[in-house]
Design a protein around this motif. Structure first.
Motif, short mmCIF file in Angstrom:
data_model
loop_
_atom_site.label_atom_id
_atom_site.label_comp_id
_atom_site.label_asym_id
_atom_site.label_seq_id
_atom_site.Cartn_x
_atom_site.Cartn_y
_atom_site.Cartn_z
N VAL A 1 0.72 -1.04 -0.05
CA VAL A 1 -0.12 -0.08 0.06
C VAL A 1 0.83 1.19 -0.17
O VAL A 1 1.62 1.46 1.07
CB VAL A 1 -0.77 -0.06 1.22
N GLY B 1 7.39 1.91 -0.66
CA GLY B 1 6.65 1.01 -1.44
C GLY B 1 7.20 0.50 -2.84
O GLY B 1 7.23 -0.77 -3.15
N LEU C 1 5.74 15.68 -8.01
CA LEU C 1 5.66 16.46 -6.77
C LEU C 1 6.90 16.43 -5.86
O LEU C 1 7.61 15.54 -5.57
CB LEU C 1 4.11 15.73 -5.78
N GLY C 2 6.72 17.60 -5.10
CA GLY C 2 7.89 17.68 -3.99
C GLY C 2 9.22 18.86 -4.64
O GLY C 2 8.98 19.15 -5.63
N ILE D 1 15.25 16.01 -2.80
CA ILE D 1 15.40 14.94 -1.72
C ILE D 1 16.74 14.36 -1.80
O ILE D 1 17.40 14.48 -3.07
CB ILE D 1 14.26 13.94 -2.12
N ARG E 1 12.40 15.19 -6.00
CA ARG E 1 11.71 14.19 -5.82
C ARG E 1 10.71 13.39 -6.71
O ARG E 1 10.52 12.38 -7.09
CB ARG E 1 10.86 14.44 -4.57
N CYS F 1 -6.45 3.76 -5.94
CA CYS F 1 -7.20 2.97 -4.97
C CYS F 1 -6.66 3.45 -3.44
O CYS F 1 -5.45 3.00 -3.09
CB CYS F 1 -6.57 1.79 -5.04
N ARG F 2 -7.46 3.89 -2.72
CA ARG F 2 -7.23 4.56 -1.40
C ARG F 2 -7.39 3.18 -0.53
O ARG F 2 -8.82 2.85 -0.45
CB ARG F 2 -7.81 5.67 -0.95
N VAL F 3 -6.61 2.74 0.34
CA VAL F 3 -6.92 1.66 1.23
C VAL F 3 -7.84 2.37 2.33
O VAL F 3 -7.07 3.15 3.20
CB VAL F 3 -5.91 0.76 1.49
N ASP G 1 2.47 3.34 3.54
CA ASP G 1 1.66 4.48 3.21
C ASP G 1 1.82 5.84 3.90
O ASP G 1 1.06 6.56 4.11
CB ASP G 1 0.22 4.13 3.65
N ARG H 1 10.24 25.47 1.64
CA ARG H 1 10.80 24.89 0.66
C ARG H 1 10.41 25.26 -0.85
O ARG H 1 9.27 25.42 -1.19
CB ARG H 1 10.83 23.28 0.73
N TRP I 1 6.05 23.39 4.77
CA TRP I 1 5.94 21.95 5.07
C TRP I 1 6.42 21.64 6.51
O TRP I 1 7.31 22.07 7.07
CB TRP I 1 7.05 21.27 4.36
N LEU J 1 6.46 0.24 6.82
CA LEU J 1 7.47 0.22 5.95
C LEU J 1 7.97 1.76 5.79
O LEU J 1 6.91 2.23 5.23
CB LEU J 1 7.74 -0.62 4.86
N GLY J 2 9.23 2.25 5.92
CA GLY J 2 9.27 3.59 5.62
C GLY J 2 8.63 4.67 6.72
O GLY J 2 8.55 4.47 7.69
N ASP J 3 8.03 5.80 5.93
CA ASP J 3 7.61 6.99 6.83
C ASP J 3 6.59 6.38 7.79
O ASP J 3 6.21 6.80 8.95
CB ASP J 3 7.11 7.91 6.03
#
Ligand SMILES: Cc1cc2nc3c(=O)[nH]c(=O)nc-3n(C[C@H](O)[C@H](O)[C@H](O)COP(=O)(O)OP(=O)(O)OC[C@H]3O[C@@H](n4cnc5c(N)ncnc54)[C@H](O)[C@@H]3O)c2cc1C
Length: 437
Positions: free
Chosen positions: A15, A21, A47-48, A51, A112, A135-137, A165, A191, A285, A306-308
């Motif tokens: 997700v 991901g 976007l962003g 990084i 990024r 697809c938003r879980v 996510d 930024r 931000w 996983l990740g952030d």
């Protein structure tokens, strides 16, 4: 083309198609697992802004598609050789060489969105990984032998669900069993990313762009402000980190005001201020943070973070994306070792957490240490000993091969986990945490 390991039959639902991901998906695919990515955004957009990826992440990227992904990313990134440090008023402090160029473990700093698009296209178009956009879980579900997600009214089941996510993770609710909202770190970042042409035409800033890429930072009380000129002087990006106690409940990224940035930079070097004045717009931000989570793994160890979603990073660590990528590699490796008969899937997922947890925490703390040494700098001491404010270049962080480490430590970590589970539950009750015969 990449070489792929034999199919393992493990179905992984991922997700979120951020760097965490996507890396998990790419590595799971390369290691023979079946992968499905569900992503809430409906189209890929750049976007962003800036990084960074450390050499520890560069090592992962160069291993993809015989180095062709690294070859695509490199021209988009910063190619300065020196990073300059200045006091807020423009007094020169010191300069530090950046990570040396490397064919096997390069560092990258770039846009990024541009780098993300390369990851995304590699996963979807080159490897053929199924990515369902829009697809938003909304819900995560789990049973002893499987895990699933509810999306657009449908429940999709897999052997493992990875909740990559982001900071506002929904997966965290299932893993923790309660809603754990992110909190403000007490800091925010203005930024921006812009065309650098106006800098070339201004006598104050011309020197920053006329010779190609350039990288400089001004440090003041509880503020650091970094400017990067990239693509041979074509683009400029800046980030200004400052104190901010704003509520992050409603929004954590929205348009900023150039005049607010200039207020933060009151009394700063006119060169640095001019870069801001020449920028049309910026983002405000709010830096989200959270205390280390008690766990990244659900009760039945079929769903993990996983990740952030597991561990947001301060930008001063410059490791948020890199550690998310390492997570993806290690989880895919643990599942591959499970499929090879070294453990069952839940044990593989718990082993992933155990291998990653301490290293991630160490990298997070390094970010806090760096922020504090810059934001609380005693300039008399700094001018006497400028090396003290340089970025640490520790080998434990940058010289690390996360896949090799996972392979080497897997068996001992599994044994350790089984020992812990045995002590907690009594040997006879150890069911899910069991090593395959
Ligand atoms: C739009 C955006 C812009 C960013 N810009 C910068 C930047 O300029 N500089 C920087 O240093 N860092 C930036 N970051 C953060 C940085 O990319 C991450 O900190 C780091 O790469 C770790 O990535 P991650 O994959 O763990 O999380 P993220 O990059 O946050 O990715 C999480 C993904 O999950 C998706 N998602 C969330 N909830 C759901 C759900 N319920 N169902 C399906 N999908 C879901 C999100 O749309 C997102 O694509 C940005 C992140 C995002 C999402």
């Amino acid at each position: 083309m990449d070489e792929h390991a034999p199919k393992t039959g493990i179905k992984v639902i991922i997700v979120g198609a951020g760097f965490g991901g996507l890396t998990a998906a790419i590595e799971c695919h390369r290691k023979g697992h079946d992968v499905l990515i569900l992503e809430s955004f409906s189209e890929i957009r750049p976007l962003g802004d800036i990084i960074s990826f450390g050499p520890n992440a560069g090592r992962i990227i160069t291993s993809w598609d015989n180095g062709s992904i690294a070859d695509k990313i490199s021209p988009l990134c910063l190619h300065n050789t020196i990073f300059h440090f200045k006091r807020f008023d423009g007094t020169y402090i010191t300069s530090q060489p950046v990570h040396p160029p490397s064919k096997t473990a390069p560092a990258y700093s770039g846009h990024r969105g541009e780098i993300h698009e390369i990851f995304f296209n590699y996963a979807r178009d080159t490897l053929g990984i199924e990515i369902r956009l829009g697809c938003r879980v909304l819900e995560y579900v789990e049973e002893p032998g499987r895990a699933g997600v509810v999306v657009n009214g449908e429940t999709i089941w897999g052997d493992v669900v990875i909740g990559s996510d982001g900071v506002k993770s929904k997966a965290r609710e299932l893993v923790l069993g309660f809603v754990d909202k992110p909190k403000s770190s007490g800091y925010a970042i203005f930024r921006a990313w812009a065309d650098a042409t106006p800098l070339l035409h201004d006598p104050l800033t011309k020197h920053m762009v006329e010779n190609g890429d350039y990288h400089v930072m001004w440090i003041g009380p509880d503020v650091h402000y970094i400017v990067a000129v990239l693509k041979g002087g074509k683009d400029v990006s800046w980030v200004c980190t400052h104190k901010d106690e704003a509520d992050i409940e409603e929004s954590w990224s929205f348009p900023g005001k150039i005049e607010d940035v200039l207020k933060v930079l009151d009394g700063y070097d006119p060169v640095g201020r001019r870069v801001v004045e020449l920028t049309p717009e910026c983002i405000d931000w709010k830096l989200v943070y959270r205390d280390p989570l008690p766990t990244w793994v659900s009760k039945h160890a079929r769903t993990c973070l996983l990740g952030d979603s597991a561990h947001p990073f301060l930008p001063t660590s410059m490791q948020g994306a890199s550690q998310a990528m390492e997570d993806g590699v290690v989880l895919a490796t643990c599942l591959q070792l499970a499929a090879a008969g070294k453990s069952d899937i839940p044990t593989a997922v718990r082993t992933y957490e155990k291998i990653r947890y301490g290293r991630v925490r160490q990298a997070q703390l390094l970010g806090e240490e760096t922020r504090d040494k810059w934001h609380k700098a005693d300039f008399e001491k700094v001018l006497e000993n400028p090396d003290a404010i340089k970025l640490k270049r520790d080998d434990w962080l940058f010289g690390f091969d996360c896949e090799q480490d996972a392979i080497e430590r897997y068996d001992s970590v599994v044994k350790e986990l089984l020992g812990m589970a045995g002590m907690a539950m009594g040997k006879a009750q150890v069911t899910e945490v069991s090593v395959a015969a």
